[in-house]
Design a protein around this motif. Structure first.
Motif, mmCIF file in Angstrom:
data_model
loop_
_atom_site.group_PDB
_atom_site.id
_atom_site.type_symbol
_atom_site.label_atom_id
_atom_site.label_comp_id
_atom_site.label_asym_id
_atom_site.label_seq_id
_atom_site.Cartn_x
_atom_site.Cartn_y
_atom_site.Cartn_z
ATOM 1 N N GLU A 133 0.829 -1.207 0.000
ATOM 2 C CA GLU A 133 0.000 0.000 0.000
ATOM 3 C C GLU A 133 0.863 1.257 0.000
ATOM 4 N N GLY A 134 1.934 1.249 0.817
ATOM 5 C CA GLY A 134 2.804 2.418 0.868
ATOM 6 C C GLY A 134 3.468 2.706 -0.466
ATOM 7 N N GLN A 135 3.937 1.668 -1.148
ATOM 8 C CA GLN A 135 4.566 1.848 -2.457
ATOM 9 C C GLN A 135 3.560 2.370 -3.486
ATOM 10 N N ALA A 173 2.957 0.221 10.458
ATOM 11 C CA ALA A 173 4.227 0.947 10.557
ATOM 12 C C ALA A 173 4.985 0.886 9.243
ATOM 13 N N GLU A 174 4.927 -0.256 8.574
ATOM 14 C CA GLU A 174 5.602 -0.380 7.280
ATOM 15 C C GLU A 174 4.946 0.533 6.251
ATOM 16 N N ALA A 175 3.605 0.582 6.264
ATOM 17 C CA ALA A 175 2.907 1.467 5.323
ATOM 18 C C ALA A 175 3.274 2.920 5.567
ATOM 19 N N LEU A 176 3.313 3.329 6.837
ATOM 20 C CA LEU A 176 3.653 4.714 7.151
ATOM 21 C C LEU A 176 5.089 5.026 6.750
ATOM 22 N N GLU A 206 6.700 3.905 4.294
ATOM 23 C CA GLU A 206 6.837 4.000 2.838
ATOM 24 C C GLU A 206 6.086 5.181 2.242
ATOM 25 N N LEU A 207 5.239 5.822 3.039
ATOM 26 C CA LEU A 207 4.412 6.908 2.513
ATOM 27 C C LEU A 207 5.231 8.173 2.266
ATOM 28 N N PRO A 247 12.494 6.164 11.454
ATOM 29 C CA PRO A 247 13.150 6.199 10.145
ATOM 30 C C PRO A 247 12.147 6.498 9.046
ATOM 31 N N VAL A 248 12.570 7.214 8.024
ATOM 32 C CA VAL A 248 11.731 7.530 6.877
ATOM 33 C C VAL A 248 12.293 6.822 5.659
#
Length: 443
Positions: free
Chosen positions: A158-160, A192-195, A197-198, A282-283
């Motif tokens: 979703e983030g990608q 957290a993974e989605a955030l 990658e946003l 981390p971003v």
């Protein structure tokens, strides 16, 4: 980027409470529920006080294979102008399928359905977002949705998917942290993974809402208190970026003003908790600077190759929607159990909305209304909006026999005759009966 502050979804049921509520900087309204020339007095008073009002669309279907309907776009633009809104919002979803691209009957979901995270679907979405951006007088932000089901063969997280959408179109994002929680429970996706990658700088504002878990499936009900896991995701988001606005959504089973104010207080605490640790998270590489004000034109919008992409997306979406609302076979690769849950949820939502649009029907049928409507909906898709659905249901009830007899049957017939024609009916009983016979024979 407009700084909105703390907001709440404006609904007629809580209009008075919202007007009196302290600390509300802005409200969001469902665009389709407004008439620009006759705004509710409560909204007029809020605007006069300087409260920002943002229209939130639910029927555009930007993720659908067809190009956005010009009439729906014009209506959304009209509402934005009538409200003096700084932006408008819609959803990354499809709400209808079929039609010319598939040479099949149009189908309406009556609900927001997820688009597959594939290159084809992204190309179509980018093209549709570009069309909407050109038609709207203010910036557009699009919302991630909650889903009960997953598409097979997805190519991105979703983030990608959202990152590339922003990079290609410059669109803003409305991030719903409750929907991230829903997708965590239902699809095993890590919020957290989605955030991480946003493109967090693209966030226009944030939605917060409640839901309920039934048999291991999370339903984004907007009718329950905001749970702690949703507030924790909000804190995580606020640790990465200062959200320009945060809004509480509630659409059903409205509590008292005190409970709503307590939820707004909890939301504020969650944001402040995240702000104290901002910079520690981390971003994802490449996120900084990802937001572009003037992105290049999305490819595949109008050329022959783009039409082939639209056709592929249309076939896939039509097969899924037909399985959900018309009882056709489940497309290969989908979870049959989850599709069954989604199909029942769609039918239940139709029954609930029709009961609001036409409250006379449950009043006439009593406890028989809901099971009757669910039986009707099993193999009869919506062929228009909810008002048309109400008419179609009553026609089915009258023709099927056994459901409505005596007084109930007479009242349903009267109701149907009053609303099925282009003009008010004549009061002659002979004329009424003859007209009903002609219409039903044509159908």
């Amino acid at each position: 980027m407009v700084r909105l502050g703390t907001g709440i979804g404006w609904r007629p049921e809580i209009a008075d409470a919202v007007e009196r509520m302290p600390g509300v900087d802005w409200v969001e309204v469902v665009a389709e529920n407004l008439c620009p020339g006759h705004l509710p007095e409560s909204l007029v008073r809020l605007r006069e006080r300087g409260v920002t009002v943002v229209p939130h669309g639910v029927s555009l279907g930007l993720g659908g294979a067809e190009r956005p309907d010009e009439g729906r776009l014009a209506a959304l633009a009209e509402r934005a102008e009538a409200l003096g809104a700084p932006l408008v919002t819609e959803h990354i979803a499809f709400v209808r399928a079929g039609g010319p691209l598939t040479a099949s009957a149009p189908l309406e979901a009556g609900h927001l359905l997820p688009v597959p995270r594939t290159r084809d679907a992204l190309d179509v979405l980018c093209a549709n977002v570009r069309i909407a951006q050109r038609a709207l007088p203010v910036p557009l932000a699009v919302e991630n949705i909650a889903a009960l089901i997953s598409w097979p063969g997805e190519e991105m997280t979703e983030g990608q998917f959202l990152y590339e959408l922003v990079e290609r179109t410059g669109v803003r994002l409305l991030i719903d942290v409750a929907n991230l929680h829903t997708n965590h429970v239902n699809r095993g996706e890590d919020p957290a993974e989605a955030l991480a990658e946003l493109p967090v700088e693209a966030i226009a504002y944030v939605h917060v809402a409640g839901g309920v878990e039934k048999d291991g499936v999370w339903h984004d009900s907007h009718a329950h208190p905001v749970p702690r896991p949703v507030l924790d995701i909000l804190t995580d988001l606020a640790s990465r970026v200062a959200p320009p606005g945060v809004l509480l959504e509630r659409d059903e089973d409205f509590p008292g003003a005190g409970e709503l104010e307590r939820e707004l207080t909890a939301i504020g605490k969650a944001v402040r908790a995240g702000s104290r640790t901002r910079g520690a998270q981390p971003v994802a590489e490449g996120v900084r600077g990802a937001v572009v004000e003037s992105a290049p034109e999305a490819p595949g919008a109008d050329d022959e190759a783009g039409e082939r992409v639209r056709e592929r997306v249309a076939l896939a979406q039509t097969a899924l929607l037909s399985a959900l609302v018309a009882g056709t076979p489940v497309p290969e690769g989908f979870d049959r159990t989850r599709l069954g849950i989604q199909a029942r949820a769609l039918a239940a939502k139709r029954a609930g909305v029709v009961a609001k649009v036409a409250p006379e029907l449950p009043a006439v049928l009593g406890t028989a209304y809901r099971p009757a409507f669910l039986s009707y909906a099993q193999s009869r898709p919506m062929r228009g909006g909810y008002r048309q659905d109400a008419l179609d249901f009553v026609e089915w009830a009258l023709l099927s026999g056994g459901l409505a007899e005596g007084r109930a049957k007479r009242e349903l017939r009267e109701w149907w005759l009053d609303r099925s024609g282009p003009a008010p009916r004549r009061r002659s009983r002979v004329t009424r009966v003859a007209r009903m016979g002609r219409v039903l024979m044509r159908r």
